[in-house]
Design an enzyme around this catalytic site. Sequence first.
Site, mmCIF file in Angstrom:
data_model
loop_
_atom_site.group_PDB
_atom_site.id
_atom_site.type_symbol
_atom_site.label_atom_id
_atom_site.label_comp_id
_atom_site.label_asym_id
_atom_site.label_seq_id
_atom_site.Cartn_x
_atom_site.Cartn_y
_atom_site.Cartn_z
ATOM 1 N N GLU A 176 -26.580 -54.538 -20.870
ATOM 2 C CA GLU A 176 -26.742 -55.652 -21.786
ATOM 3 C C GLU A 176 -25.286 -56.123 -22.017
ATOM 4 O O GLU A 176 -24.206 -55.621 -21.810
ATOM 5 C CB GLU A 176 -27.163 -54.899 -23.065
ATOM 6 C CG GLU A 176 -28.268 -54.255 -23.120
ATOM 7 C CD GLU A 176 -28.791 -53.614 -24.510
ATOM 8 O OE1 GLU A 176 -29.709 -53.257 -24.498
ATOM 9 O OE2 GLU A 176 -27.842 -53.544 -25.342
ATOM 10 N N CYS A 184 -18.919 -58.906 -25.602
ATOM 11 C CA CYS A 184 -18.922 -57.258 -25.615
ATOM 12 C C CYS A 184 -19.583 -56.781 -24.018
ATOM 13 O O CYS A 184 -20.687 -57.397 -23.974
ATOM 14 C CB CYS A 184 -19.883 -56.991 -26.762
ATOM 15 S SG CYS A 184 -19.816 -55.058 -26.822
ATOM 16 N N CYS A 208 -24.828 -43.917 -20.953
ATOM 17 C CA CYS A 208 -23.422 -43.321 -21.290
ATOM 18 C C CYS A 208 -23.522 -41.908 -21.556
ATOM 19 O O CYS A 208 -24.663 -41.491 -21.902
ATOM 20 C CB CYS A 208 -23.014 -43.861 -22.510
ATOM 21 S SG CYS A 208 -21.264 -43.241 -23.061
ATOM 22 N N CYS A 210 -23.333 -40.063 -28.297
ATOM 23 C CA CYS A 210 -23.328 -40.081 -29.848
ATOM 24 C C CYS A 210 -24.516 -40.250 -30.495
ATOM 25 O O CYS A 210 -25.596 -41.085 -29.951
ATOM 26 C CB CYS A 210 -22.428 -41.490 -30.028
ATOM 27 S SG CYS A 210 -20.793 -41.192 -29.382
ATOM 28 N N CYS A 219 -26.517 -44.027 -31.490
ATOM 29 C CA CYS A 219 -26.142 -44.881 -30.291
ATOM 30 C C CYS A 219 -27.288 -44.980 -29.360
ATOM 31 O O CYS A 219 -27.768 -43.844 -28.949
ATOM 32 C CB CYS A 219 -24.775 -44.731 -29.578
ATOM 33 S SG CYS A 219 -24.763 -45.864 -28.318
ATOM 34 N N GLU A 225 -18.615 -45.611 -21.957
ATOM 35 C CA GLU A 225 -17.516 -45.114 -22.255
ATOM 36 C C GLU A 225 -16.456 -45.698 -20.983
ATOM 37 O O GLU A 225 -16.287 -45.061 -20.106
ATOM 38 C CB GLU A 225 -17.298 -43.541 -22.511
ATOM 39 C CG GLU A 225 -15.880 -42.874 -22.601
ATOM 40 C CD GLU A 225 -15.045 -43.568 -23.673
ATOM 41 O OE1 GLU A 225 -15.489 -43.411 -24.941
ATOM 42 O OE2 GLU A 225 -13.860 -44.031 -23.283
ATOM 43 N N LEU A 273 -14.112 -43.756 -34.606
ATOM 44 C CA LEU A 273 -13.562 -42.564 -35.414
ATOM 45 C C LEU A 273 -15.085 -42.142 -35.896
ATOM 46 O O LEU A 273 -15.329 -41.023 -35.794
ATOM 47 C CB LEU A 273 -12.737 -42.814 -36.439
ATOM 48 C CG LEU A 273 -11.930 -41.686 -36.947
ATOM 49 C CD1 LEU A 273 -11.123 -41.134 -36.124
ATOM 50 C CD2 LEU A 273 -10.880 -42.094 -38.046
ATOM 51 N N CYS A 293 -25.148 -51.882 -29.315
ATOM 52 C CA CYS A 293 -25.253 -51.481 -28.143
ATOM 53 C C CYS A 293 -26.430 -50.545 -27.776
ATOM 54 O O CYS A 293 -26.861 -49.655 -28.098
ATOM 55 C CB CYS A 293 -24.130 -50.648 -28.046
ATOM 56 S SG CYS A 293 -23.783 -49.438 -26.396
#
Length: 355
Positions: free
Chosen positions: A91, A109, A116, A120, A123, A170, A224, A342
Amino acid sequence: MINLLNLTLPELEAWTQAELGEPKFRAMQIWQWIWQRMARDFDTMTNISRPCRESMAAKACIVWPEVTAVEESQDGTTKFLLRLEDGAQVETVLIPSDSREGVRRWTQCLSCQVGCAMGCTFCSTGEMGFERNMTMAEILGQILVAREHLGDTRLHWPMLRNIVFMGMGEPLLNFNEVMRSLQSLNSDKGLNFSPRRITVSTCGIEKNLKELGECGLAFLAVSLHAPNQELRERIMPKAARWPLDRLMSTLQSYSLNTRERITFEYLLLGGVNDGLEHARELVPLVNSVKGKLNLIVYNPAEGSPYAAPSHERVLAFEKYLWDRGVTAILRKSKGQDIKAACGQLKAARQKEQLE
Ligand code: SF4
């Protein structure tokens, strides 16, 4: 067949000399056709002789990612689902912003990996797992697709103003291709993006972080999302393998240009990391480096374990930080109606295909 979008300018010069027997300046002409005039067909390269064009066509191709879906939000945010040559899907998102004079500019973006590995927990891309790294052709091909969509052919003051590596993947784990893309983006005879208009966002891993700072080709953003190690381990378990104190001490010696600051991204998850006790812990962290904070309100995906924070908590969080001297900018979450976060669109399309 080599895809010419995969060659940096020095590589294209070497290829032009070795494969076409043509001088260096011919490579620059080809480079301009590919990146500035967005040519996909060698026949359109009219300042290059016919025999040279035929020789190129026999040995090379120019392949862009294929657009399989475009969704436009009410706020103008536009999301593209792209199919790569091997059928993999990624995407890219265009986000509008209007100047005080009413001139519309865009930020894109970019994705840099298919899926990935970082997992996380908030996500959609992380849920898919890692498929493969993207090549420079696939990374920068996203920009060509977006510029064509916008009809953006201007070389100076283009409509597409900023690039952020905040899509799928990443960047520090596909460092070689991301670095080659940054070098190519920087070419004033090509896409001509100054490093000040490019941000590379990492979830905060040690590998290649120092090298990114030393290259000076992009600003840095660090996701973060938690103000202490324990919470970071819960919501970003893989990124948290590199302890927060070591991440922060590395950032304290990160190479920055004058006036450059590190951006910390902080996704506000309702009831998880959006309390004033979390804001209190954030203050010394952000103030320990030349940093600023972007607060992003979580946009829940279907089936997500997290909820959006309440408006009151978001405002209180932001105010607490400002009152203590932290630059905290509340970013409006755009494109919620088109699953612009994302990985969400790809995940939704895959689900539709399974149903
Ligand atoms: Fe990967 Fe970024 Fe998603 Fe984390 S937030 S899983 S690093 S794409």
